[in-house]
Design an enzyme around this catalytic site. Structure first.
Site, short mmCIF file in Angstrom:
data_model
loop_
_atom_site.label_atom_id
_atom_site.label_comp_id
_atom_site.label_asym_id
_atom_site.label_seq_id
_atom_site.Cartn_x
_atom_site.Cartn_y
_atom_site.Cartn_z
N LYS A 168 0.93 -1.06 -0.06
CA LYS A 168 0.05 -0.07 -0.25
C LYS A 168 0.98 1.26 -0.02
CE LYS A 168 -4.03 0.25 0.15
NZ LYS A 168 -5.14 0.36 -0.89
N HIS A 295 -10.90 -6.46 -5.58
CA HIS A 295 -10.63 -5.47 -4.61
C HIS A 295 -10.85 -5.81 -3.38
CE1 HIS A 295 -12.45 -2.04 -2.03
NE2 HIS A 295 -10.95 -1.56 -2.17
#
Length: 375
Positions: A168, A295
């Protein structure tokens, strides 16, 4: 068979460790859970993103299902087609909660798994992605951070058997590039990805993308904002581009294809408004030669089971999906089977999960006490 009652609850569950992205750090998830009952005693369960705002939308539209058959989903979706126009993601999430509950009860009514109702399995296990954030190396200074995160990721892969790792990203572009270099050195054989959540500018995304080409990334996810920006990056960077942020409705699909803005589209049952919509997205991706993945919005067991049913029955979903399931400290269903970085697809009727109602009540009481978690 008719739907007689719909119950909505909001739950808060903790994560095992803080989870940091370019825009937030969170220590738990708030999810909305739906129980649908029918006149012949069956129950269907749904679960979706976010908390009380979504729960309020669900309660406002649930009456349209009362007295109807859970099989009459096309009629329901058509009647609710303006809900996402007014509520955006929240509207899609609300519709999806009811949609999934209907699929669950349809499976139970027919004695079939949702996977079978969707065409049958092309895979029985689904690989998931190891997710790495800067919170995994709390206390490490900037200079030590790349090595610390690489060591952490190597341990996670060794212990969990993951085949893919996703960083991330943050607004610190140079720092993210350094971390990815360390991750690739420590994990030469894994599929490596990065997702800054559109935190980079187009020039920074181009510069970072060119620097990262030598690392053989599986894809670069949402480095910058918008279809136009992604198209500019795609013209100059050889890494495939993935999105969960600029192709989020079917209206976005044609412009993205025309501008060659993306190579992989992230679907999501809860962001796209249900199971059939996610399957339709897969058909679009296959038709135009794009890849597809899923996702993760912090799914617990009910929502994860729905994602697994979609992946199990959809050939184009061949990559390790994003899933935060393994990062939760607890669940409201009997745990799904995770081994060697893969989740086994439940094969019982409907979603194939059993809700632990004691835990559901407990975590609903936590939300009543603490309110929705916002980060």
């Amino acid at each position: 068979m008719k739907i007689t009652d719909i119950e909505v609850q909001v739950v808060n569950l903790p994560l095992t460790n803080p989870f940091t992205s370019s825009f937030e750090t969170k220590t738990g998830e708030t999810r909305t859970v739906v129980r649908l009952r029918t006149d012949d005693g069956l129950e269907g369960w749904g679960e979706t993103m976010w908390g009380r705002p979504v729960a309020a939308i669900i309660e406002s539209i649930a009456g349209d299902l009362i007295g109807s058959s859970p099989f009459a989903l096309e009629r329901f979706h058509r009647k609710q087609h303006m809900v996402p126009f007014f509520y955006g993601y929240l509207g899609y999430a609300a519709i999806a909660a009811l949609d999934v509950a209907c699929w669950d009860v349809m499976g139970k009514a027919t004695g079939q798994s949702v996977t079978d109702l969707l065409g049958g399995p092309v895979r029985d296990e689904v690989p998931i992605t190891a997710l790495v954030t800067r919170a995994d190396a709390l206390g490490a200074g900037a200079a030590a951070l790349p090595a610390a995160l690489a060591d952490h990721a190597a341990r996670v892969v060794a212990e969990g058997g993951f085949e893919a790792v996703k960083l991330k990203g943050t607004r610190d572009v140079e720092g993210d590039v350094a971390i990815l270099r360390a991750l690739r050195a420590a994990l030469p054989g894994v599929n490596l990805r990065v997702d800054p959540n559109a935190a980079w500018s187009v020039p920074d995304a181009v510069r970072a993308g060119i620097a990262l080409e030598e690392l053989d990334l599986e894809y670069l996810e949402d480095p910058c904002v918008g279809i136009e920006g992604m198209s500019q990056v795609a013209a100059k960077v050889r890494i495939p581009l993935c999105t969960n942020m600029c192709v989020v409705r079917f209206e976005d699909f044609a412009p993205a294809v025309r501008l060659n803005a993306v190579d992989v589209v992230h679907g999501d049952v809860y962001k796209w408004g249900g199971i059939a919509a996610t399957k339709a997205l897969a058909a679009h991706c296959e038709t135009f030669g794009l890849g597809m993945n899923l996702h993760s919005g912090g799914e617990l067991g009910i929502a994860t089971a729905a994602h697994l049913a979609v992946v199990a029955s959809t050939p184009v979903l061949s990559r390790a999906i994003d899933s935060m399931y393994y990062l939760h400290a607890d669940d409201i269903v009997e745990p799904l089977h995770l081994e060697a970085g893969r989740l086994r697809v439940p094969d019982g009727p409907g979603l194939g999960v059993r809700v632990d109602e004691d835990k559901l009540r407990h975590f609903a009481a936590v939300n009543e006490r603490d309110g929705d978690l916002t980060g």
